[in-house]
Write an enzyme that holds these catalytic residues in place. Structure first.
Site, PDB file in Angstrom:
ATOM      1  N   LYS A  57       1.086  -0.970   0.074  1.00  0.00           N
ATOM      2  CA  LYS A  57       0.472  -0.144  -0.009  1.00  0.00           C
ATOM      3  C   LYS A  57       0.689   1.122   0.306  1.00  0.00           C
ATOM      4  O   LYS A  57       2.051   1.605   0.175  1.00  0.00           O
ATOM      5  CB  LYS A  57      -1.003   0.093   1.000  1.00  0.00           C
ATOM      6  CG  LYS A  57      -1.864  -1.419   1.314  1.00  0.00           C
ATOM      7  CD  LYS A  57      -2.853  -0.825   0.135  1.00  0.00           C
ATOM      8  CE  LYS A  57      -3.925  -2.174   0.129  1.00  0.00           C
ATOM      9  NZ  LYS A  57      -4.928  -2.049   1.577  1.00  0.00           N
ATOM     10  N   ARG A  96      -2.951 -10.541   4.370  1.00  0.00           N
ATOM     11  CA  ARG A  96      -3.173 -10.663   2.696  1.00  0.00           C
ATOM     12  C   ARG A  96      -1.641 -10.197   2.099  1.00  0.00           C
ATOM     13  O   ARG A  96      -1.492  -9.163   1.878  1.00  0.00           O
ATOM     14  CB  ARG A  96      -3.837 -10.389   2.213  1.00  0.00           C
ATOM     15  CG  ARG A  96      -4.472 -11.061   0.907  1.00  0.00           C
ATOM     16  CD  ARG A  96      -6.158  -9.877   1.079  1.00  0.00           C
ATOM     17  NE  ARG A  96      -5.971  -9.791  -0.761  1.00  0.00           N
ATOM     18  CZ  ARG A  96      -6.250  -8.547  -1.438  1.00  0.00           C
ATOM     19  NH1 ARG A  96      -5.017  -8.388  -1.439  1.00  0.00           N
ATOM     20  NH2 ARG A  96      -6.732  -8.802  -2.680  1.00  0.00           N
TER      21      ARG A  96
END
Length: 291
Positions: A223, A262
């Site tokens: 991210k 994840r």
């Protein structure tokens, strides 16, 4: 079935590693790389060989600027990959906001429904979740237009309080629709309409979420707020260069007791959760060389 039944051998010992297979053209990290069905299947196998406990297959990107694909296209991308991997005994999750895709994926062998909208993007999703009788993951994402995770939402001045309240509401929705509570996992939604500060505040509050009633999935991989770690030092940065920072989040999340992480880069995160497990075990840890 309960959430722990997904990977019973690993669930009691350590945080699970969910490997990402994006069968998409425009995902922020690897868009187009696995759009070919055969390559996507091969990548799923590779991630399992590298240590993934399960594979999360998605056919629609939610990156900033993304546009939604047609339901049939998403289904055509996802179902064959899910079926091929499931037939090999691999635990497969499907990353979708559409009830029809979720239903097709379960029929193909998916054992977990991972909905980043928390069931809000499709009126039929909760009923499909209930009928499927497989574990589900409900994520926090405050938005009026599901499909594009860009920007930042108004969390009423307290992102932690908002995430707690929203996840409680999503959980109530699912249970009222018939989803068994033991099948629910939750995801705070790092990076989805959240500022970098929001993401760090949520990670600092991770013990609060883990101490709750439901297992927690942490999805920080590659991210932008992690890429900023290098950027802040004036170094080259980008999604792939944030894998070490992702591994750090994995290690800390595992130490705190997260159910799963994840990730795109499986080997480094699998090492991280194994180290966290060995650290927690201390004198009870048995090294492979001693077995």
């Amino acid at each position: 079935m309960q959430v722990a039944d997904i990977c019973p051998d690993a669930a009691a010992k350590r945080t699970l590693v969910m490997g990402i297979v994006n069968v998409t053209e425009d995902s922020f990290s690897d868009g187009g790389k696995w759009i070919d069905i055969d390559r996507a299947i091969a990548h799923g196998r590779e991630l399992v060989a590298q240590g993934a406990d399960m594979i999360d297959v998605g056919g629609e990107s939610t990156r900033p600027g993304a546009t939604r694909v047609e339901p049939e296209m998403e289904k055509q991308r996802v179902a064959p990959v899910v079926q091929a991997l499931a037939e090999e005994g691999i635990v497969v999750s499907v990353d979708t906001m559409r009830a029809s895709v979720a239903e097709a994926a379960v029929e193909a062998g998916a054992l977990l429904l991972n909905d980043v909208s928390g069931g809000l993007a499709d009126d039929n999703m909760y009923s499909v979740m209930a009928d499927s009788k497989v574990p589900v993951c409900l994520m926090h994402w405050r938005t009026v237009r599901f499909g594009d995770a860009a920007g930042s939402a108004d969390h009423n001045g307290d992102v932690v309080k908002d995430v707690h309240a929203t996840l409680a509401r999503l959980t109530d929705n699912a249970i009222k629709a018939g989803v068994t509570p033991e099948l629910i996992t939750l995801d705070p939604g790092l990076g989805f309409a959240k500022t970098p500060q929001d993401n760090w505040v949520l990670l600092k509050a991770l013990p609060e979420f883990i101490a709750g009633h439901y297992p927690i999935l942490v999805g920080a991989s590659r991210k932008r707020f992690l890429a900023a770690i290098r950027e802040d030092r004036g170094m080259e940065h980008g999604p792939h260069l944030s894998d070490p920072a992702t591994a750090a989040v994995t290690a800390l999340s595992a130490q705190l007791g997260a159910w799963a992480v994840r990730v795109h880069d499986v080997p480094v995160s699998r090492d991280a959760v194994d180290v966290a497990a060995a650290w927690a075990a201390g004198p009870q840890y048995i090294s492979g060389s001693e077995r």
